[in-house]
Write an enzyme that holds these catalytic residues in place. Structure first.
Site, PDB file in Angstrom:
ATOM      1  N   TYR A   1      12.108 -69.238   8.164  1.00 40.53           N
ATOM      2  CA  TYR A   1      13.561 -69.462   8.145  1.00 40.53           C
ATOM      3  C   TYR A   1      14.279 -68.330   7.396  1.00 40.53           C
ATOM      4  CZ  TYR A   1      11.663 -73.843   9.703  1.00 40.53           C
ATOM      5  OH  TYR A   1      10.956 -74.784  10.405  1.00 40.53           O
TER       6      TYR A   1
ATOM      7  N   TYR B   1      20.946 -73.827   1.440  1.00 37.64           N
ATOM      8  CA  TYR B   1      20.252 -75.007   0.894  1.00 37.64           C
ATOM      9  C   TYR B   1      20.047 -74.923  -0.625  1.00 37.64           C
ATOM     10  CZ  TYR B   1      18.145 -74.317   5.635  1.00 37.64           C
ATOM     11  OH  TYR B   1      17.894 -74.037   6.950  1.00 37.64           O
TER      12      TYR B   1
ATOM     13  N   CYS C   1      30.998 -59.754   1.889  1.00 40.67           N
ATOM     14  CA  CYS C   1      32.240 -60.184   1.248  1.00 40.67           C
ATOM     15  C   CYS C   1      32.386 -61.703   1.253  1.00 40.67           C
ATOM     16  CB  CYS C   1      33.417 -59.538   1.945  1.00 40.67           C
ATOM     17  SG  CYS C   1      33.240 -57.756   1.964  1.00 40.67           S
ATOM     18  N   GLU C   2      31.547 -62.360   0.490  1.00 35.37           N
ATOM     19  CA  GLU C   2      31.540 -63.822   0.343  1.00 35.37           C
ATOM     20  C   GLU C   2      30.985 -64.105  -1.044  1.00 35.37           C
ATOM     21  OE1 GLU C   2      32.266 -66.297   2.529  1.00 35.37           O
ATOM     22  OE2 GLU C   2      32.558 -65.039   4.299  1.00 35.37           O
TER      23      GLU C   2
ATOM     24  N   GLU D   1       3.347 -80.024  14.298  1.00 32.50           N
ATOM     25  CA  GLU D   1       4.299 -78.943  14.595  1.00 32.50           C
ATOM     26  C   GLU D   1       4.706 -78.188  13.332  1.00 32.50           C
ATOM     27  OE1 GLU D   1       7.599 -81.342  15.869  1.00 32.50           O
ATOM     28  OE2 GLU D   1       6.699 -81.892  17.780  1.00 32.50           O
ATOM     29  N   PRO D   2       3.768 -77.681  12.557  1.00 26.12           N
ATOM     30  CA  PRO D   2       4.183 -77.007  11.320  1.00 26.12           C
ATOM     31  C   PRO D   2       4.700 -75.597  11.592  1.00 26.12           C
ATOM     32  CG  PRO D   2       1.812 -77.489  11.344  1.00 26.12           C
ATOM     33  CD  PRO D   2       2.320 -77.647  12.731  1.00 26.12           C
ATOM     34  N   GLY D   3       5.629 -75.169  10.783  1.00 25.40           N
ATOM     35  CA  GLY D   3       6.122 -73.805  10.864  1.00 25.40           C
ATOM     36  C   GLY D   3       6.010 -73.159   9.491  1.00 25.40           C
TER      37      GLY D   3
ATOM     38  N   ARG E   1      19.014 -68.752   3.042  1.00 22.97           N
ATOM     39  CA  ARG E   1      18.517 -69.994   2.448  1.00 22.97           C
ATOM     40  C   ARG E   1      19.119 -70.307   1.070  1.00 22.97           C
ATOM     41  NH1 ARG E   1      13.974 -71.104   1.226  1.00 22.97           N
ATOM     42  NH2 ARG E   1      13.927 -73.214   2.038  1.00 22.97           N
TER      43      ARG E   1
HETATM   44  C1  LIG Z   1      11.811 -77.444  12.383  1.00 27.44           C
HETATM   45  C2  LIG Z   1      10.901 -78.336  13.083  1.00 27.44           C
HETATM   46  C3  LIG Z   1       9.521 -78.288  12.823  1.00 27.44           C
HETATM   47  C4  LIG Z   1       8.900 -77.381  11.788  1.00 27.44           C
HETATM   48  O1  LIG Z   1       9.238 -77.731  10.483  1.00 27.44           O
HETATM   49  P1  LIG Z   1       8.481 -77.027   9.260  1.00 27.44           P
HETATM   50  O2  LIG Z   1       9.106 -77.624   8.075  1.00 27.44           O
HETATM   51  O3  LIG Z   1       8.746 -75.563   9.368  1.00 27.44           O
HETATM   52  O4  LIG Z   1       7.037 -77.343   9.375  1.00 27.44           O
HETATM   53  C5  LIG Z   1       8.695 -79.102  13.572  1.00 27.44           C
HETATM   54  N1  LIG Z   1       9.188 -79.947  14.506  1.00 27.44           N
HETATM   55  C6  LIG Z   1      10.503 -80.028  14.772  1.00 27.44           C
HETATM   56  C7  LIG Z   1      10.984 -80.968  15.808  1.00 27.44           C
HETATM   57  C8  LIG Z   1      11.398 -79.242  14.070  1.00 27.44           C
HETATM   58  O5  LIG Z   1      12.708 -79.340  14.325  1.00 27.44           O
END
Ligand SMILES: *Cc1c(COP(=O)(O)O)cnc(C)c1O
Length: 419
Positions: free
Chosen positions: A371, A317, A343-344, A271-273, A313
């Site tokens: 993100y 973070y 204004c922060e 599940e990469p993003g 970000r």
């Molecule tokens: C956010 C998330 C991801 C993706 O994370 P990346 O760091 O963007 O790869 C995959 N699975 C779940 C359950 C998440 O919450």
């Protein structure tokens, strides 16, 4: 993705000045070729075993970007009914969609059941009970995978670490077998896999491989208990280079996985993003004002037209984003804080950067494709910025700039009702 040439700075074959002039600033710029080549890199790294990639929609959920993933054969990892609506609207095959998240509402569960998604990644006993009762009511069988919290330190920022005991995510390994037994004996549920996602921006393969070991052990125990498991979902979290750190070594990760699963009848899901879109996008902004410090010990501020409302970000973070001025000047470099108009005091994009700046100069804020725009807000009544997708010499506005009229519309409705 940003390339410096004799005649300026380019994303693919498009000069950034041209985008700033035609679309205005602040504006998000994405490279289609970069996104697709990152996907191909992962596909080759995992070629030695059976896998399915489900793009984590929350990293960047623009419909045109989702369409790229869908057309390239990827599935989707969603975390809300809203994200399900998005992926269905680009024609995703529902069976390639998996639903993660600790707080799935009843209406979201119903929506996903009716759509016929591929798997619910269930994060608690209470959710399992709710899912079973909704499935029964709707006359469906819900495909389930339990999200296991393996209590492994992903060694990343605490806000994006999700696999430790103290985190709200998943069910502890100690309760897994019992919950799987319940799921397997419920006719409204069908156990399909085991899921795990221990964090984001992970730099090393070791914690992810440790998690895989735990899941393989759990799979063996489940098989002995007569509960077959078809897939292991190892989550996402592969880190990217923001500064000088190396990218997550997906090739080494793929080789290590291949060794561990050889001979097993299993599909691995990922599940990469961030890995796909993080370094495939930048935020283009213009310097509004320079406020040099009066003495050498005073801070100097470059006020730009982007803010924490676009890219939160750094504030959230302490994230580092490279800042590249897109023009040269005879001014000497000075140490600047790059800040927005909000204004922060937390509204900064970068601190202590030695840069040669002039007013009106364009700046590129790099590694902002993941993100970034998805975490935009309208704080200070700032309309959300436009998004542009570059492919070769082609530019496509994939989200036009929000207007003030749109922003106020849903409040005006109630004002009219009460007048
Ligand atoms: C956010 C998330 C991801 C993706 O994370 P990346 O760091 O963007 O790869 C995959 N699975 C779940 C359950 C998440 O919450």
């Amino acid at each position: 993705m940003l390339e410096r040439r004799a005649d300026g700075f380019f994303v693919e074959e498009v000069q950034l000045d041209h985008i700033a002039e035609s679309v205005g600033t602040p504006v998000w710029v994405y490279s289609e070729n970069q996104i697709m080549s990152r996907l191909q890199r992962l596909q080759s790294a995992f070629a030695a075993f059976s896998y399915q990639i489900c793009y984590a929609v929350k990293a960047n959920s623009n419909l045109s970007i989702l369409k790229l993933f869908k057309d390239a054969g990827a599935g989707f990892d969603i975390v809300s009914g809203g994200e399900l609506e998005r992926v269905l609207s680009v024609g995703a095959d529902p069976s390639t969609v998996i639903f993660s998240g600790v707080g799935k509402r009843t209406d979201e569960i119903d929506f996903a059941l009716k759509a016929g998604i591929g798997c619910f990644n269930v994060e608690s006993e209470a959710e399992l009970v709710r899912l079973a009762s909704r499935a029964k009511l709707l006359g469906r069988v819900a495909p389930v995978s339990l999200r296991i919290n393996p209590d492994i330190d992903a060694r990343t920022h605490p806000y994006i670490s999700t696999g430790l005991k103290e985190s709200k995510f998943g069910v502890p390994l100690s309760q897994a077998i019992e919950l799987y037994r319940r799921a397997a004996s419920d006719p409204a549920l069908k156990v399909t896999g085991i899921d795990c996602h221990i964090g984001s921006q992970i730099g090393e393969t070791a914690p992810l491989l440790e998690a895989l070991d735990e899941m393989l052990k759990l799979r063996a125990s489940l098989e002995s208990a007569g509960i077959p498991v078809h897939h292991l979902d190892l989550g996402g979290g592969f880190g990217i280079a923001y500064q000088n750190e190396p990218d997550f070594d997906v090739e080494a990760y793929g080789r290590a996985i291949a060794k561990k699963v050889r001979g097993l009848d299993l599909t691995l899901m990922f599940e990469p993003g961030r890995f796909f879109v993080g370094n495939s996008g930048l935020l283009l902004t213009r310097v509004e004002y320079l406020k040099p410090g009066a003495t050498t010990t005073d801070r100097s501020f470059a006020v730009v037209d982007a803010a924490m409302t676009e890219l939160i970000r750094p504030a959230l973070y302490s994230a580092y984003h490279e800042i590249v001025p897109l023009a040269s000047t005879h001014e000497l470099p000075r140490v600047w804080d790059i800040v927005g108009p909000v204004c922060e005091s937390g509204d900064f994009l970068a601190k202590d950067r030695s840069l040669a700046l002039t007013p009106d100069m364009l700046l590129a804020i790099l590694s902002a494709g993941a993100y970034g725009s998805v975490q935009s807000s309208n704080y200070n009544t700032r309309p959300r910025a436009a998004e542009v997708l570059v492919s070769g010499s082609e530019i496509r506005t994939i989200r036009r700039r929000e207007t003030l009229r749109e922003l106020l519309a849903i409040e005006r409705e109630s004002l009219q009702g009460s007048l």
